[in-house]
Write an enzyme that holds these catalytic residues in place. Structure first.
Site, PDB file in Angstrom:
ATOM      1  CE  LYS A  68      -3.695   2.173   2.740  1.00  0.00           C
ATOM      2  NZ  LYS A  68      -4.624   1.934   3.857  1.00  0.00           N
ATOM      3  CG  ASP A 168      -5.494   4.130  11.786  1.00  0.00           C
ATOM      4  OD1 ASP A 168      -4.922   3.150  12.315  1.00  0.00           O
ATOM      5  OD2 ASP A 168      -6.080   4.060  10.694  1.00  0.00           O
TER       6      ASP A 168
HETATM    7  P1  ADP Z   1      -3.010  -1.657   9.152  1.00  0.00           P
HETATM    8  O1  ADP Z   1      -3.899  -0.480   9.317  1.00  0.00           O
HETATM    9  O2  ADP Z   1      -1.541  -1.301   9.039  1.00  0.00           O
HETATM   10  O3  ADP Z   1      -3.433  -2.595   8.084  1.00  0.00           O
HETATM   11  P2  ADP Z   1      -3.999  -2.907  11.660  1.00  0.00           P
HETATM   12  O4  ADP Z   1      -4.894  -1.815  12.104  1.00  0.00           O
HETATM   13  O5  ADP Z   1      -4.610  -4.214  11.346  1.00  0.00           O
HETATM   14  O6  ADP Z   1      -3.018  -2.486  10.501  1.00  0.00           O
HETATM   15  O7  ADP Z   1      -2.902  -3.095  12.824  1.00  0.00           O
HETATM   16  C1  ADP Z   1      -1.895  -4.033  12.729  1.00  0.00           C
HETATM   17  C2  ADP Z   1      -0.977  -3.881  13.930  1.00  0.00           C
HETATM   18  O8  ADP Z   1      -1.721  -4.097  15.122  1.00  0.00           O
HETATM   19  C3  ADP Z   1       0.149  -4.906  13.930  1.00  0.00           C
HETATM   20  O9  ADP Z   1       1.388  -4.269  14.165  1.00  0.00           O
HETATM   21  C4  ADP Z   1      -0.215  -5.810  15.085  1.00  0.00           C
HETATM   22  O10 ADP Z   1       0.918  -6.323  15.730  1.00  0.00           O
HETATM   23  C5  ADP Z   1      -0.954  -4.875  15.999  1.00  0.00           C
HETATM   24  N1  ADP Z   1      -1.789  -5.609  16.951  1.00  0.00           N
HETATM   25  C6  ADP Z   1      -2.839  -6.413  16.688  1.00  0.00           C
HETATM   26  N2  ADP Z   1      -3.334  -6.949  17.819  1.00  0.00           N
HETATM   27  C7  ADP Z   1      -2.560  -6.470  18.842  1.00  0.00           C
HETATM   28  C8  ADP Z   1      -2.548  -6.660  20.270  1.00  0.00           C
HETATM   29  N3  ADP Z   1      -3.436  -7.458  20.861  1.00  0.00           N
HETATM   30  N4  ADP Z   1      -1.602  -6.011  20.986  1.00  0.00           N
HETATM   31  C9  ADP Z   1      -0.693  -5.216  20.382  1.00  0.00           C
HETATM   32  N5  ADP Z   1      -0.646  -4.999  19.070  1.00  0.00           N
HETATM   33  C10 ADP Z   1      -1.570  -5.623  18.286  1.00  0.00           C
HETATM   34 MG    MG Z   2      -5.515   0.608   8.970  1.00  0.00          MG
END
Ligand code: ADP
Ligand code: MG
Length: 562
Positions: A68, A168
């Protein structure tokens, strides 16, 4: 059927509006998050999602994530001997989500609302639209991610407060936006962020802590295998719920262990936590708001599950941020709500941030400070968060006697140091020889909604001009889209009902590479057993074997959704 899609850097997901509420679409593995990962298998086979994410360790040169970041550029991503445009890779992820939604709904899906970061420019937005098209989806609308978050929380329905801040923190990016709602219209007042700060960096902190404490030898092989990252990622998630995590890694038949407490982690991550402040302050300043004037602060992105992140935001604003919806699902839910509003013709209108230039544009200059000439200063001509189209002029003069040329180094960014900002182009103009400081030029920057920057330079004494056009985007034209479609059609994406088996095999291979000795022998044996079951082509036998296979693998590592 119109669906909502959050096409994320780390994870993507789809949601539909049914029975009066947004519902998340599970993928073939039963997860709602699909890693935004694509890997080239043998021949024309393409692997998408968690199975591809597993291959990041075993086939790093054939696997792509975080594409992305390249959207809206001409950067080609190399997977084995083939190269892909970022919108093609995104299209493969979108196709997978589309198939999941069709299976979930039991009807074909042809249209989608797709979310994009508020700071995406026209080129990046166009690339997202093209990705949709390549996936067989008409993109009914591109929706700003923070706006989607606001919709998910129903902020547009509130009358008491009209200004909100959305924070975010995803896998690799940090975005802060100030939203304003009035009369069913939402405006992104300001956006700021750090494109190099996300959950991944926090996992990196745990990697380093573990290496220090367990005395794991520094080894390229370990780093490449991704095993260390996996241990760190697991611990990071545990520390969001517990106060302590045991980190454990087997390397060359030796066990390395370390216990890390949440306090250790938070202390070691202090610098990252500090970096959350600046973009927040900047967004508020650009929106000319005080923290106290905000109606609500909303947390989204998986990494805001970390208590330290929540606490830091709460402390900054002296109040509890909203986070009742799973932070990694909020944006997709908002997209589904927008889709529903759209089909009922009661859309929430959005003043899109493309109408704002999110970065400052300027040139590198040298300045006289306390009688000394200091070079490599940044002189902004168009300041960030100004509505576009916009045209602004800066006046610059010669620094040496009889200077013959003036070189303009055009940059984008917010650093006072010119060279630290992104280089966009160079332009030279001849000067009429005069004493230092007396030959001067007007530099006009004109930026339009299509991401086109026109730079006109005019020597004031002679009216001599030069100009250049800097194009930030190179969108695909119709023929190119058709070609890309044909190319994608020729690829074989694993059928949905085989995805789980594929994932299990990729995960087993990754584990096999990581481990040694008895564990390897066991994994080898399980793979053999599973392949035998697959050969039977008997659905029940395969399903049962898959279940056992998954259990066996789970005895060796945590398979988590990324
Ligand atoms: P993006 O917007 O980049 O696609 P997300 O909003 O899905 O990503 O966030 C992904 C991030 O969230 C990853 O770095 C993942 O390690 C972190 N993450 C997901 N669950 C947890 C958790 N329970 N504790 C800490 N970090 C988390
Ligand atoms: Mg996102």
């Amino acid at each position: 059927m119109l669906i909502g899609i959050d096409l994320g850097t780390t994870n993507s997901l789809a949601a539909v509006f049914r029975d009066g509420a947004p519902q998340l679409v599970p993928n073939a593995l039963g997860h709602v998050l699909t890693p935004s990962a694509v890997s080239a298998g043998d021949g024309d086979a393409m692997i998408v999602g968690l199975a591809a994410r597993e291959r990041l360790s075993t086939h790093p040169l054939r696997t792509a994530t975080a594409f992305k970041r390249w959207m809206g550029t001409d950067h080609l991503v190399q997977l084995g001997d083939r190269s892909f445009r970022p919108e093609e890779l995104s299209a493969l992820v979108l196709r997978s989500l589309k198939a999941d939604a069709e299976s979930f709904l039991g009807e074909p899906v042809h249209e989608a609302v797709i979310t994009v970061p508020a700071y995406f420019n026209q080129a990046q937005r166009q690339a997202t639209k093209t990705a949709g098209e390549l996936a067989g989806l008409r993109v009914e609308r591109l929706l700003n991610e923070p706006t989607a978050a606001g919709l998910a929380y129903g902020l547009q329905e509130r009358s008491d407060h009209s200004t909100f801040l959305v924070v975010d923190l995803g896998g690799g990016t940090f975005d802060v936006s100030v939203l304003e709602y009035f009369d069913g219209v939402v405006q992104v007042r300001a956006s700021a962020g750090d494109t190099r700060l996300g959950g991944e960096d926090f996992a990196g902190v745990l990697e380093r802590l573990f290496v220090q404490r367990s005395e794991l030898p520094p080894s390229e092989a370990i780093r490449r295998s991704g095993a260390l990252w996996r241990v760190a990622e697991q611990a990071k998630r545990e520390l969001s719920d517990r106060h302590e995590a045991l980190m454990r890694l087997v390397h060359e038949e030796r066990v390395y262990e370390a216990t890390v407490t949440r306090a250790d982690f938070e202390q070691a991550a202090g610098e990252l936590v500090q970096r959350l402040r600046r973009p927040i302050e900047r967004a508020l300043m650009d929106a000319r708001l005080q923290a106290g004037e905000l109606g609500e602060v909303v947390l989204v992105g998986g990494a805001t599950r970390m208590p330290i992140v929540r606490q830091t935001i709460a402390r900054l604003f002296q109040r509890l941020p909203l986070r009742t919806i799973n932070p990694d699902e909020t944006i997709a839910r908002g997209a589904a709500i927008q889709a529903a509003l759209k089909s009922r013709d009661a859309a929430v209108d959005e003043i899109v941030l493309t109408d704002v230039m999110p970065y400052s544009l300027g040139v590198i200059v040298s300045e006289r400070i306390n009688g000394r000439q200091v070079s490599d200063r940044f002189s902004p001509i168009i300041e960030r968060n100004n509505p576009v189209p916009i045209s602004r002029v800066g006046n610059y003069c010669s620094v040496a006697d009889n200077q013959r040329v003036l070189k303009l180094d055009i940059r984008q960014g917010e650093s006072p140091i010119g060279s630290e900002n992104l280089h966009l182009g160079l332009l030279e103009i001849e000067l009429t020889p005069k004493p230092a400081g007396e030959a001067d030029v007007d530099v006009r920057f004109t930026y339009d909604a299509n991401g086109l920057l026109v730079v006109d330079v005019r020597e004031t004494s002679t009216g001599r001009t030069v100009n250049t056009v800097i194009r930030q985007n190179d969108a695909l034209d119709e023929t190119q889209v058709r070609d890309a479609l044909a190319r994608l059609e020729a690829l074989k994406v694993h059928p949905r009902d085989e995805q789980r088996n594929r994932y299990l095999l990729e995960r087993a291979k990754r584990l096999y590479e990581e481990r040694l000795g008895d564990e390897r022998a066991a994994i080898q044996h399980w793979i053999g057993q599973f392949e035998l079951a697959l050969d039977s082509q008997d659905r029940r036998v395969v399903d049962e074997a898959a279940e056992q296979f998954e259990k066996a693998l789970a005895s060796l590592d945590h398979g988590f959704v990324y």
